[in-house]
Design an enzyme around this catalytic site. Sequence first.
Site, short mmCIF file in Angstrom:
data_model
loop_
_atom_site.label_atom_id
_atom_site.label_comp_id
_atom_site.label_asym_id
_atom_site.label_seq_id
_atom_site.Cartn_x
_atom_site.Cartn_y
_atom_site.Cartn_z
N ASP A 1 -24.84 6.20 2.51
CA ASP A 1 -24.19 5.89 3.78
C ASP A 1 -23.20 7.01 4.06
OD1 ASP A 1 -23.43 4.63 6.11
OD2 ASP A 1 -23.09 2.68 5.17
N TRP A 2 -22.79 7.11 5.31
CA TRP A 2 -21.98 8.23 5.78
C TRP A 2 -20.54 8.09 5.25
CZ3 TRP A 2 -26.68 8.13 6.81
CH2 TRP A 2 -27.34 9.04 7.64
#
Length: 748
Positions: free
Chosen positions: A274-275
């Site tokens: 995930d970012w």
Amino acid sequence: MKNLCALLLSASALSLAAPIAAFAQESAPAADQDARARADSIVAQMTLDEKIALVHGLFPPFAKGKTAEDLIPSAGHIDGIKRLGVPVVRETDASLGVANQVEQRAGDVATALPSSLATAASFDPEIARAGGVMIGAEARAKRFNVMLAGGVNLTRDPWNGRNFEYLGEDPLLAGTLAGAQIAGIQSNKIVSTIKHYALNAQETGRMVLDARIGEADLRMSDLLAFQIAIEKGKPGSVMCAYNKVNGDWACENDFLLNQVLKRDWGYRGWVMSDWGGVHSTAKAAKAGLDQQSGQELDKAMFFSAPLKAAVQSGDVPMQRLDDMVARYLTGLIETGAYDAPVPGKAETPPYAQHAEVAQRVAEAGIVLLKNERNLLPLARTARRIVLIGGAADLGVLSGGGSSQVRGVGGAPIEIPLSRGGSASFARITYHASSPLAALRKALPGVQISFVDGRNMTATAAAARNADLAIVFATQWTTEADDVADLRLPDHQDALIAAVAAAQPNTVAVLETGGPVLMPWVAQVPAVIQAWYPGQRGGEALANILTGKVNPSGRLPITFPATAAQPPRPHPVGKDTLSSLEAEAASNPAAAPGQYELRSFPVEYQEGADVGYRWYEKKGQKPLFAFGHGLSYTSFGYANLQVTGGKTLSVSFDVTNTGSRAGADVPQVYVARDNGTPMRLAAFQRVELKPGETRRLTLNAEPRILADYETSLPGWRIVGGTYRVAVAHDAADRGLVTTTTLDEATMKP
């Protein structure tokens, strides 16, 4: 559904007819083997720098000047390797359509599906697949070949701000529908992810919290939802979550990534972070993370120069780097994204046809919770109707965060945020689909007025002077922020109560991100759960209210009677973090290192007994049970026949006992005959004409019958007596029998 499929075929020129291949646990299919072999041969031709370039991606809003390729303002970008034919990858959010948060691509619109809870409420894999086909076609038309969709985190807490993006509280339902949507998206020869792996069950402190649960309970709940979805949908990529799970970050969690996903399940695609979810180089790579996404949001570019140095030093074996790259290529090859270039220039999708898809999904997912005196559908004798509140004169509400779609027709209301974890990338946004306009079009001979509900006295008078009042109540929820409590905000409970006191024919329409409390429910004869109904939500609601469409949605999530009923009455950590700390702990765009935030534990005491299973275990009666939903007709079940032994097969008659056509969702619940909570083991949506009877045979998912045993390791069905219920919802025990199952074990 046939009409919907035909619509999609003409809209995207992509077939819905291809069956979803069954997942083989024992060995990978030949096509998968060929894809990996091809990927390995490509990797063998790469230099070290080329390999490194493929395992970390850009976050376009922060990456200007870092690539010579077109950098579309979006979620992610990974350059290709032209000499080897490796394509440029462009990634877009999310599960509800091609996202365009805070309009980073000026003027770009897309078709906005209803919230994923609405899709889940259809209990129909074909509805989920149709939505996936549509949004995948638009992603490809807009030059994206990876869609960050496939949200399947189970709803453990009704106050989770991101519940609207997911598919409810049951692993069988969520996994089945997620798999169908993923398969639909990937039918466009693009990649769909599945996310957020795993146990990303609250937004408060999501960047730092430690989700704690036993292995067996995790395997039987959240991980089972992922496992089923991966088997059915075969996503090209898995996105790991922000949070820790049992002490290790999800994106460097050897148990989750190497042991469960890659070893036990035989997953062959790539794991992307995930970012802002990466915390190390060597540990993350060796624990199973294959690609650092949106690298500018992490504290360091862990998978660029540091990973190259780690490989050169031998800290990360070259064999592992080769595997990381090969998995990335395998995911692209298997889905067709590798060999099917996206358009050189963005193309305009058939928005009018796609809007019909969004409307059909909304109509299938809207749930009629209550309908005393058959107040609905709207009586033809009602000549004066007043709509109250919820900006129903302008549009319908949508959820916030990375999944925000800027729908075709624009946003009649868009309110920036001044605080909170989502303030940098979310706005309170409405889709331009006015229930008022839609009802006026549907009922041309009826006087339909609107009041905004701000003046309580004037609103009560307007309700009193009408034949019927419809109150639209809203609750905005968003990624990165959990709701403070389950009450409707802005004194809307008082508004509904005042309208109901003035007008006995009152309908409440709820546009919410999930369950809310309803202190007024005894005084309101009709209640509709509309979720966030998407860019054609006004039209869908008009069709439900007028009876043009018979409601058929069923709750994919339990509605509690009080805030004290769920396992946790409020978000864990919300009372200990300051407002700035809470924002930093849930927002990946917060300045790295600005706050040194300590992790805190979230103990999932309910274990595998999520949602309705918790209520049964504790002997609690919810306001509305999982699976509940009414119709303008009625359905009965009879002639139950159960076959046990090595498998569980349940046959019964379903009869439409009412006077109009409608759809029902018979649900099969099963449990050992030892007092444990019953589990949803099978379901099927069925459409019947008035008086029609159809005999159904449903086969129980074996892992729902089993318990996970770490000592095997694997699944064990304990031989003995089992209770079987054919039910209208999770609390219905009107048709129950017992059967005997043989002892059996299955691989993890």
